[in-house]
Scaffold this motif. Sequence first.
Motif, short mmCIF file in Angstrom:
data_model
loop_
_atom_site.label_atom_id
_atom_site.label_comp_id
_atom_site.label_asym_id
_atom_site.label_seq_id
_atom_site.Cartn_x
_atom_site.Cartn_y
_atom_site.Cartn_z
N TYR A 245 0.79 -1.22 0.00
CA TYR A 245 0.00 0.00 0.00
C TYR A 245 0.83 1.27 0.00
CZ TYR A 245 -4.13 -2.79 0.75
OH TYR A 245 -5.15 -3.68 0.61
N SER A 246 2.14 1.14 0.06
CA SER A 246 2.92 2.36 0.15
C SER A 246 2.71 3.22 -1.10
CB SER A 246 4.39 2.05 0.37
OG SER A 246 4.82 1.21 -0.66
N ASP A 247 2.51 2.58 -2.25
CA ASP A 247 2.21 3.41 -3.42
C ASP A 247 0.87 3.01 -4.05
OD1 ASP A 247 2.77 1.00 -4.47
OD2 ASP A 247 4.44 1.64 -5.72
N GLY A 248 0.10 2.18 -3.33
CA GLY A 248 -1.24 1.83 -3.79
C GLY A 248 -1.25 0.78 -4.90
N LYS A 249 -0.08 0.25 -5.28
CA LYS A 249 -0.06 -0.72 -6.38
C LYS A 249 0.12 -2.13 -5.86
CE LYS A 249 1.94 2.43 -9.70
NZ LYS A 249 3.17 3.15 -9.40
N ILE A 250 -0.34 -3.09 -6.67
CA ILE A 250 -0.12 -4.49 -6.31
C ILE A 250 1.37 -4.77 -6.45
CG2 ILE A 250 -0.60 -6.88 -6.97
CD1 ILE A 250 -3.32 -5.86 -7.96
N ALA A 251 1.91 -5.42 -5.42
CA ALA A 251 3.36 -5.64 -5.45
C ALA A 251 3.67 -7.13 -5.51
CB ALA A 251 3.97 -5.03 -4.20
N GLU A 252 4.94 -7.44 -5.72
CA GLU A 252 5.40 -8.82 -5.64
C GLU A 252 5.04 -9.38 -4.26
OE1 GLU A 252 7.59 -10.82 -7.66
OE2 GLU A 252 6.80 -9.44 -9.19
N LEU A 253 4.56 -10.62 -4.25
CA LEU A 253 4.19 -11.21 -2.96
C LEU A 253 5.35 -11.95 -2.35
CD1 LEU A 253 0.77 -12.95 -3.34
CD2 LEU A 253 1.39 -10.95 -2.03
N THR A 254 5.55 -11.78 -1.07
CA THR A 254 6.46 -12.70 -0.40
C THR A 254 5.61 -13.88 0.06
OG1 THR A 254 6.07 -11.82 1.79
CG2 THR A 254 7.79 -10.74 0.52
N GLU A 255 6.24 -14.98 0.36
CA GLU A 255 5.51 -16.18 0.75
C GLU A 255 4.62 -15.89 1.97
OE1 GLU A 255 6.73 -20.43 2.37
OE2 GLU A 255 8.10 -19.57 0.87
N ASN A 256 5.19 -15.10 2.89
CA ASN A 256 4.48 -14.80 4.13
C ASN A 256 3.21 -14.00 3.95
OD1 ASN A 256 6.09 -16.11 5.85
ND2 ASN A 256 7.45 -14.38 6.21
N GLN A 257 3.17 -13.23 2.87
CA GLN A 257 2.00 -12.37 2.71
C GLN A 257 0.75 -13.17 2.35
OE1 GLN A 257 4.13 -9.55 0.26
NE2 GLN A 257 3.39 -7.92 1.56
N ASN A 258 0.93 -14.47 2.10
CA ASN A 258 -0.25 -15.30 1.88
C ASN A 258 -0.99 -15.62 3.16
OD1 ASN A 258 -0.43 -15.64 -0.88
ND2 ASN A 258 1.37 -16.97 -0.83
N VAL A 259 -0.38 -15.30 4.30
CA VAL A 259 -1.03 -15.57 5.58
C VAL A 259 -2.07 -14.50 5.84
CG1 VAL A 259 -0.67 -15.73 8.07
CG2 VAL A 259 1.02 -16.69 6.50
N ARG A 260 -3.35 -14.94 5.93
CA ARG A 260 -4.42 -13.99 6.24
C ARG A 260 -4.74 -14.08 7.73
NH1 ARG A 260 -7.17 -11.91 2.19
NH2 ARG A 260 -7.54 -10.44 3.89
#
Length: 484
Positions: A245-260
């Motif tokens: 969200y720092s620039d509002g764009k979809i970014a590359e995902l790290t593996e960890n970001q799949n954790v909801r």
Amino acid sequence: MDEKKIPSMEPDRQYYFMNCCKELILQRSREAGRTLTYNVQTFGCQMNAHDSEKLKGILDEIGYEETESENADFVICNTCTVRENANQKLYGHLGHIKNIKSKRKNMIVCLCGCMMQEPHVIKTIKEKYRYVDIVFGTHNIYKLAELIYRYLSSGNMVVEVLEKSDNAVEALPQKRKYRFKSGVNIMYGCNNFCTYCIVPYVRGREKSREPQEILDEIRCKIASGVKEVMLLGQNVNSYGKKFDYSDGKIAELTENQNVRFPELLNQVCKIDGLERVRFMTSHPKDLSDELISTMANNPKICKHLHLPVQSGSTDILQKMNRRYTKEQYLALVDKIREAMPDISLTTDIMVGFPGETEEDFMHTMDIVERVGYDQVFTFIYSKRTNTPAAGMDNQVPEEIVKDRFSRLLELVNKKSNERISRFSGMVKDVLVEEINHQDQAYITGRTEENVTVHFPGDANLIGQIVPVRLDSCMGFYYLGEMMR
Ligand code: 5AD
Ligand code: SF4
């Protein structure tokens, strides 16, 4: 100071400045012939309360000693700006601090928190409150030692307010109010842009912390005696969303970001030694079925949801940009109660949003009647400059708002007393927090539903979870007796 020696990496950089401050504070306390003191004044929500624990951790580390009194060598106000009257209160309070400072040599006055993110506030402070020494916002509280050092070595007012967060530095000292429970930030900021709310402007865009970092912090806290954690975020249900969200764009995902969020809760609950998990705040629009079943199936997760409704009128909810209707909210409550019949539900309600009619207000009363909240935090709408609602027509006249507010309070009190009495006669696990303020022979604790219970006991039980029979419901709290 040799600039080359200053580490560029965090947290080393802050530890470096803490050491520099330590020397200067020691020198000042030798001159004064006593230990220097600090006082932290906290306004606002749980997030701010937790931020203040971080400020205190740093102040302890550099050699100050905490005091309850504002007559201290270092006074810091951690401000809130959700409602306009908070701003007025702060300016009043600053007048009082000016008085103290005029009689106290070398006193340092510092302001931080949400209100400092507003440019007009900074302008006022620079122009009219020249005796304030250090000012910073919500994105750089970890830099307290660096800013104090800058002030001590220059003697000039230091103002550092950042528009958005670089990377919040977490691995710094924290001073907990309670040894056995602690807040843990899991995300910062908010992307919801409810039309009345200033938070997205002062706390910035939503950003989740990496799960591994959160789990490590909790493990560390458990090793130092914590039994209950409160996971903190403006909107925990959108934890881990796949955006940078720092620039509002979809970014590359790290593996960890799949954790909801439900998965994060499961991982937190697996940590040995942790007994209770709470979280705050949930936005109704993002509360998933998966979260409900995770809560229902996991005994460590406290059966309490703070689910701000704000209004019962679908029209007003739409104008607020809440993105749910009255019916959807009620259906969500039914679903939650079906899975966890005894759960405690608490909420925030606002009256007097622009354009609110008597009919809209009756929908709010109807929601309170139908849901049966354990506790309701009630607010009068406050116009916040530059939010969309501030420019809306039909601001509601004050007398009408006051009348609605008192009718709402009456109903809220009646309903929550009824609701809380459902535990009468039950035995519940209670985490003992403190000696009772009124009667030293009693101790005070909370059930997982966040219900307060007073019962006979002594200080040895503080920090323990004990079974207590809830004998008499006294409205908002119980009197009870320990069962062992
Ligand atoms: N006026 C009144 N109350 C507000 N809140 C947020 N913004 C405003 C405002 N402009 C309330 C909401 C929110 C709580 C933290 O504060 O009810 O849930
Ligand atoms: Fe105040 Fe909101 Fe900031 Fe909390 S997040 S301190 S309630 S403005």
